[in-house]
Structures are given as structure tokens and as C-alpha cells.
Write an enzyme that holds these catalytic residues in place. Structure first.
Site, PDB file in Angstrom:
ATOM      1  N   ASP A   1      -5.826   6.364  -0.581  1.00 53.21           N
ATOM      2  CA  ASP A   1      -5.209   5.531   0.464  1.00 53.21           C
ATOM      3  C   ASP A   1      -6.261   4.739   1.241  1.00 53.21           C
ATOM      4  O   ASP A   1      -5.919   3.860   2.026  1.00 53.21           O
ATOM      5  CB  ASP A   1      -4.379   6.420   1.408  1.00 53.21           C
ATOM      6  CG  ASP A   1      -3.372   5.627   2.219  1.00 53.21           C
ATOM      7  OD1 ASP A   1      -3.182   4.429   1.908  1.00 53.21           O
ATOM      8  OD2 ASP A   1      -2.796   6.203   3.156  1.00 53.21           O
TER       9      ASP A   1
ATOM     10  N   LYS B   1       1.576   7.854   0.811  1.00 57.25           N
ATOM     11  CA  LYS B   1       1.899   7.798   2.241  1.00 57.25           C
ATOM     12  C   LYS B   1       3.241   8.467   2.497  1.00 57.25           C
ATOM     13  O   LYS B   1       4.115   8.462   1.634  1.00 57.25           O
ATOM     14  CB  LYS B   1       1.995   6.333   2.683  1.00 57.25           C
ATOM     15  CG  LYS B   1       0.666   5.638   2.853  1.00 57.25           C
ATOM     16  CD  LYS B   1       0.856   4.245   3.431  1.00 57.25           C
ATOM     17  CE  LYS B   1      -0.455   3.505   3.578  1.00 57.25           C
ATOM     18  NZ  LYS B   1      -1.379   4.117   4.541  1.00 57.25           N
TER      19      LYS B   1
ATOM     20  N   ASP C   1       0.834  -1.197   0.000  1.00 57.71           N
ATOM     21  CA  ASP C   1       0.000   0.000   0.000  1.00 57.71           C
ATOM     22  C   ASP C   1       0.874   1.254   0.000  1.00 57.71           C
ATOM     23  O   ASP C   1       1.385   1.665   1.040  1.00 57.71           O
ATOM     24  CB  ASP C   1      -0.919  -0.026   1.239  1.00 57.71           C
ATOM     25  CG  ASP C   1      -1.906   1.139   1.245  1.00 57.71           C
ATOM     26  OD1 ASP C   1      -1.974   1.863   0.228  1.00 57.71           O
ATOM     27  OD2 ASP C   1      -2.614   1.298   2.261  1.00 57.71           O
TER      28      ASP C   1
ATOM     29  N   ARG D   1     -11.114  -0.739   1.893  1.00 60.46           N
ATOM     30  CA  ARG D   1     -12.581  -0.846   1.937  1.00 60.46           C
ATOM     31  C   ARG D   1     -13.156  -1.031   0.529  1.00 60.46           C
ATOM     32  O   ARG D   1     -14.200  -1.642   0.367  1.00 60.46           O
ATOM     33  CB  ARG D   1     -13.165   0.392   2.641  1.00 60.46           C
ATOM     34  CG  ARG D   1     -12.857   1.686   1.952  1.00 60.46           C
ATOM     35  CD  ARG D   1     -13.065   2.907   2.857  1.00 60.46           C
ATOM     36  NE  ARG D   1     -11.985   3.057   3.839  1.00 60.46           N
ATOM     37  CZ  ARG D   1     -11.927   4.031   4.735  1.00 60.46           C
ATOM     38  NH1 ARG D   1     -12.897   4.925   4.806  1.00 60.46           N
ATOM     39  NH2 ARG D   1     -10.920   4.112   5.584  1.00 60.46           N
TER      40      ARG D   1
ATOM     41  N   ASP E   1       0.146  -5.254   4.275  1.00 59.20           N
ATOM     42  CA  ASP E   1      -1.254  -4.863   4.127  1.00 59.20           C
ATOM     43  C   ASP E   1      -2.121  -5.994   3.559  1.00 59.20           C
ATOM     44  O   ASP E   1      -3.279  -5.802   3.216  1.00 59.20           O
ATOM     45  CB  ASP E   1      -1.337  -3.601   3.242  1.00 59.20           C
ATOM     46  CG  ASP E   1      -2.497  -2.695   3.626  1.00 59.20           C
ATOM     47  OD1 ASP E   1      -3.048  -2.872   4.731  1.00 59.20           O
ATOM     48  OD2 ASP E   1      -2.855  -1.831   2.807  1.00 59.20           O
TER      49      ASP E   1
HETATM   50  N1  BES Z   1      -3.266   0.020   5.041  1.00 58.15           N
HETATM   51  C1  BES Z   1      -3.689   1.233   5.620  1.00 58.15           C
HETATM   52  C2  BES Z   1      -3.944   1.118   7.117  1.00 58.15           C
HETATM   53  C3  BES Z   1      -2.768   0.752   7.992  1.00 58.15           C
HETATM   54  C4  BES Z   1      -2.065   1.733   8.661  1.00 58.15           C
HETATM   55  C5  BES Z   1      -2.421  -0.563   8.177  1.00 58.15           C
HETATM   56  C6  BES Z   1      -1.003   1.414   9.471  1.00 58.15           C
HETATM   57  C7  BES Z   1      -1.355  -0.901   8.999  1.00 58.15           C
HETATM   58  C8  BES Z   1      -0.656   0.076   9.653  1.00 58.15           C
HETATM   59  C9  BES Z   1      -4.976   1.719   4.949  1.00 58.15           C
HETATM   60  O1  BES Z   1      -5.141   1.378   3.621  1.00 58.15           O
HETATM   61  C10 BES Z   1      -4.954   3.223   5.009  1.00 58.15           C
HETATM   62  O2  BES Z   1      -4.088   3.781   4.446  1.00 58.15           O
HETATM   63  N2  BES Z   1      -5.911   3.797   5.705  1.00 58.15           N
HETATM   64  C11 BES Z   1      -5.993   5.224   5.836  1.00 58.15           C
HETATM   65  C12 BES Z   1      -7.427   5.639   5.707  1.00 58.15           C
HETATM   66  C13 BES Z   1      -7.623   7.113   5.524  1.00 58.15           C
HETATM   67  C14 BES Z   1      -7.100   7.562   4.182  1.00 58.15           C
HETATM   68  C15 BES Z   1      -9.092   7.449   5.639  1.00 58.15           C
HETATM   69  C16 BES Z   1      -5.416   5.591   7.200  1.00 58.15           C
HETATM   70  O3  BES Z   1      -5.575   4.805   8.143  1.00 58.15           O
HETATM   71  O4  BES Z   1      -4.803   6.620   7.303  1.00 58.15           O
HETATM   72 ZN    ZN Z   2      -4.162  -0.397   3.032  1.00 52.89          ZN
HETATM   73 ZN    ZN Z   3      -4.218   2.758   2.253  1.00 52.37          ZN
END
Ligand code: BES
Ligand code: ZN
Ligand code: ZN
Length: 487
Positions: free
Chosen positions: A336, A266, A259, A340, A277
């Protein structure tokens, strides 16, 4: 690790582990007085995890014997058996340890499954990609043969211990997958692994490739796959021992093999870990390694939407509107929030193609869940209190901890799209774990459903006793137990 059983300790043993409670009942007669004397002299108290080593056996030959205290028998809990045994094994593994004899009486054999799990889990080899001397040294510290020394062990206890070992071995295989970076475990190699697992376990497997997904109009999964070198895949595994007699439980695992965040890229901090991920997908695969081995009498479907979230000219852009597999349109507020999207299509596939009794999705979904709960437990969401209670029971039994989180009407409201049906993020920036769950609920409809956000416990900063730095394999034991407990 091979296992063997014998009744009494021989003088030939090189390393022996003798766990004991305060009453010393599990300590062989030849060593009891010796240990009690040390206790009287104040060298050893009676607290859990206190230990003492002897480097000579009763016959006067060199042998390392670790006496490891488990505290008071009446205070012990199953999870403490697991963790203290793992700590004892880890301390022994600081030196080369090809073989280990473990002395167990009925006080311990009550916890046979936990003992099996702890033995396998604490024997994990972290030298995944090391070569040369480092690899050799690490391999020498992996136990090749464990001998259970017990007069008392009966058939059921032996069965449970072997079952615990199998569960632990599956978790270790899953840890390897999650710890592997994207160049080694990606859409292609993950799918190969699924093929291997399904062939070995006689599980029906369908893998939909990118061109299939295009024909099927699986728009959300394909949108996330827009910038990828490898085509997205949808893995579908069928374990149906009860045939048509029972509607299946469906497990859906987030399989994002890396990811980057996509165009909403990120930051560098934490980015290198994002090969993990796919920990939800790996957990589902881990369950499928065990279903037949443990003869679980429950129809189960496993669904894994698989892609990375890459950054390239073809990547989806913030504000893109996509049409998901079930027909709902989604505005991509943030690239990101890809997990979902692919889960939505995975869930819709299940609902379209099976008569589903319940859905459980498991995903490293939000950083917000780590902020809310820390990295030692998963967020538990769902729409059925009874099902949630059953999952909490499985969590207590396996010590894979969960904490219930809410989905409120307001979490749904924040996800309304400007022009499309839905936005994939709530721009308030609040309650990130809850709004992610609410988004998934939009695709579940009224089906009984649980969502597990494992962003934290999949790869916590500080490993606990049975774990090592890196992936824990969280969810394999939890979901397996949940399925085993269904009557
Ligand atoms: N894969 C990430 C979540 C994640 C974060 C997993 C840290 C493991 C460790 C997910 O796809 C993501 O990036 N989520 C975002 C959502 C946001 C953009 C609403 C997040 O958590 O910042
Ligand atoms: Zn993710
Ligand atoms: Zn993500």
C-alpha cells in the site's frame, strides 16, 4: 463561462451582484441610500458576508440584486476576496443563473486575479455524471455569461481578471478528472487527456508504454503495475520556452488511478475514494494547461508515472525485492506504500535525462499526513530552505495552504532494508508522512527538492468556500504561482 465588460448597469439585467465595503463606495448611486437606510434600521451590519437582496431594480423592473458586504476595506485580505465572492456566487447559484452582472470599482479591481479565480472556481458543476432532470437543473445553475460592470477597469486589471478565470477553468477541469472513478479515468483515458492538453498547448509529449518501461528497467513503477489490467505509463511533458538558456524545474505527480492497497488491501472505509490517488498527477497536468496560456517564462518538465495499484495474481507481494530505475533495490514492506515507489522512478527518470534545476513532487502520499495536519493543508518537505520559503510565499498568495514538516536522519534510518538497500516502509509505524518523504529523498540525492503530501487537501471531508464536495484541484494554483514567481 464567457466574460463581457460594460461601463454602467442597464435596466435589462436579471441578476446583479454588488459587493461593497462598509463605505458603500461600490454601490451605484440609485441604491446607496436604500442600503444605508437598511443599515441604519439594523437590518444590515457592516460585517463580512452579511448580505441583502432586492428583487426590483431602480427602474421598477423585476431583477435580483444581491448586495454583499466585504467588511472594512482596510482589513480585507486577498484570500477573503476570493472566499467571500465565492460564497456570494454559490448563494446565487441556488436558483437558475444563466447570466450575472458583477459591479466592481477600484476597491475590488485591485484583486482582479482573485476575482477571476473565484468566479470560475465557484461556478463548478458537480453534476458530472447525472442525466435527465438532475443534469438540466444543475446546468441551469451554471453561469454562462458574466458581465463585469465597471467605469474604472484598466487593461492590466482586465488581463489579471481573465488570467484568474483561465486558472479557475483549468482547476475545474482537473476537479473533473479527480472526481471521475477508475472505470472512466484510468491509464488510458488519463493519457488521452494529457495528449489533448499537450496538443492544444503545443507542449512536447512522450508517453512510455509498459513495453518501453520494461526495456528501460523501470522496476518500481512496473512492480506496482503487476496486478493491473492496463499497462503502466510514464508521461513526460516538456515546456521549454527558454530553450537551453535555463535548466528546467521538474514537476512529478503521483498518478495512481486507483489504490486498492494491493495485497496489503485497504479496508472498506475510504476505499471508494481511492480513484483520487492521481490528484498529484492531475495537478501537474493542470499546470501544463496553464504554462503557455499564462506565458510563463520558465522551463518546466512534467513527469507522471501512471498505474493503478490493483489486486490480482500478478500483484507484487510483501517482501518482494524490486530493482528501481536508478538501480537501488527495494524490499516491499507494504504494497500500500506504492506512491513512493512510482515517484522514485519518475524522479530518477528526470535526473537521468535532464539537467534539472529543481524537483517538486506532489502526491496523495500518506494518511499519516492527514492525521498530522488535518485535511485543509498539504505537508511541505524539502532539502532547501530558500525553495521552501518560496513555496510558502506562493501558498500564502494562492491560499492553498502548506505546513512545513521535518525529515530527520532517524526517518532515513528506519528505511534500511534487511537484504535490499531500502524498505518502502518504516515498520515502527511512526511518523508516516516523514518517512515517506525520507524515502523519496533517497532518490533525489542533492538536487533541490520539495515534496508536497496532498492526501488531505486533494479531497477534504468539508469543502471550503471556493470548493465543492469532492476534489479541490489543490496544487494547480500553488505550483503555477510558484513558477510565475521565479525571477
Ligand atoms: N494513497 C494512499 C494515501 C492516502 C490516504 C491518500 C488517504 C488519500 C487519502 C497511500 O498510497 C497509502 O496507502 N499510504 C499508506 C502508507 C503506509 C502503508 C505506510 C497509508 O497512508 O496508510
Ligand atoms: Zn496511494
Ligand atoms: Zn497505497
Amino acid at each position: 463561462m464567457k466574460s463581457a465588460y460594460k461601463k454602467v448597469l442597464s435596466d435589462k439585467e436579471k441578476v446583479v451582484l454588488i459587493p461593497f465595503f462598509k463605505d458603500y463606495a461600490n454601490v451605484p448611486a440609485a441604491y446607496q441610500q436604500w442600503l444605508k437606510d437598511r443599515s441604519k434600521a439594523g437590518i444590515l451590519g457592516g460585517k463580512r458576508d452579511e448580505h441583502l437582496s432586492l428583487y426590483l431594480n431602480a427602474a421598477g423592473q423585476p431583477c435580483k440584486i444581491l448586495f454583499y458586504c466585504f467588511g472594512a476595506e482596510e482589513e480585507i485580505k486577498a484570500k477573503q476576496i476570493r472566499s467571500s465572492l465565492a460564497l456570494a456566487i454559490k448563494s446565487l447559484r441556488q436558483q437558475p443563473l444563466p447570466e450575472l452582472a458583477l459591479v466592481l470599482n477600484n476597491q475590488f479591481l485591485k484583486y482582479s486575479q482573485e476575482i477571476g479565480e473565484a468566479l470560475a472556481l465557484s461556478n463548478y458543476n458537480t453534476a458530472l455524471f447525472k442525466t435527465g432532470q438532475d443534469r438540466k437543473e444543475a446546468e441551469e445553475k451554471v453561469i454562462k455569461k458574466i458581465t463585469i460592470v465597471s467605469r474604472d477597469i484598466d487593461k492590466v486589471q482586465k488581463y489579471n481578471l481573465e488570467e484568474g478565470l483561465k486558472i479557475g477553468f483549468a482547476v475545474n477541469e482537473i476537479r473533473d478528472l479527480i472526481n471521475s472513478p477508475h472505470n472512466l479515468v484510468n491509464e488510458i483515458t488519463f493519457a488521452k487527456k494529457a495528449e489533448e492538453v499537450c496538443a492544444k498547448n503545443k507542449i512536447r509529449l512522450k508517453i512510455f508504454e509498459r513495453r518501453d518501461l520494461e526495456k528501460m528497467k523501470m522496476g518500481a513503477l512496473l512492480a506496482v503495475n503487476g496486478g493491473s489490467k492496463h499497462g503502466a505509463k510514464l508521461i513526460v511533458m516538456e515546456y521549454l520556452p527558454l530553450g537551453r538558456r535555463q535548466d528546467p524545474v521538474v514537476l512529478v505527480g503521483k498518478g495512481v488511478t486507483f489504490d486498492t492497497g494491493g495485497v496489503n488491501i485497504k479496508p472498506t472505509a475510504g476505499l471508494a475514494e481511492m480513484h483520487m490517488d492521481m490528484a498529484g498527477a492531475a495537478a501537474v497536468l493542470g499546470v501544463f494547461m496553464l504554462l503557455r496560456e499564462l506565458e510563463i517564462q520558465q522551463n518546466v518538465i512534467g513527469i507522471i508515472p501512471l498505474t493503478d495499484n490493483a489486486l490480482d495474481a500478478g500483484s507484487q507481494k510483501p517482501s518482494d525485492v524490486i530493482t528501481s530505475y536508478c538501480g537501488k533495490t527495494i524490499e516491499v514492506g507494504n504494497t500500500d506504500a506504492e506512491g513512493r515507489l512510482i515517484l522514485a522512478d519518475g524522479i530518477s527518470y528526470a535526473l537521468k535525462n535532464y539537467k534539472v534545476s529543481a524537483i517538486i513532487d506532489i502526491a496523495t502520499l500518506t494518511g499519516a499526513c492527514i492525521v498530522a495536519l488535518g485535511d485543509q493543508m498539504a505537508g511541505l518537505f524539502g532539502n532547501n530552505d530558500q525553495m521552501k520559503q518560496r513555496l510558502k510565499n506562493a501558498a500564502l498568495e494562492t491560499d492553498e495552504e502548506v505546513w512545513e514538516m521535518p525529515i530527520h536522519e532517524t526517518h532515513h534510518k528506519g528505511l534500511k532494508g534487511k537484504f535490499a538497500d531500502l524498505n518502502n516502509v518504516d515498520n515502527s509505524g511512526m511518523a508516516g508522512a516523514c518517512t515517506a518523504a525520507a524515502f523519496i529523498e533517497e532518490f533525489v540525492d542533492k538536487t533541490d527538492w520539495i515534496h508536497l503530501d496532498i492526501a488531505g487537501p486533494a479531497m477534504p471531508k468539508k469543502p471550503k468556500d471556493i470548493d465543492f464536495q469532492g476534489a479541490t484541484g489543490f496544487g494547480v494554483r500553488l505550483l503555477t504561482r510558484f513558477l510565475q514567481n521565479i525571477k
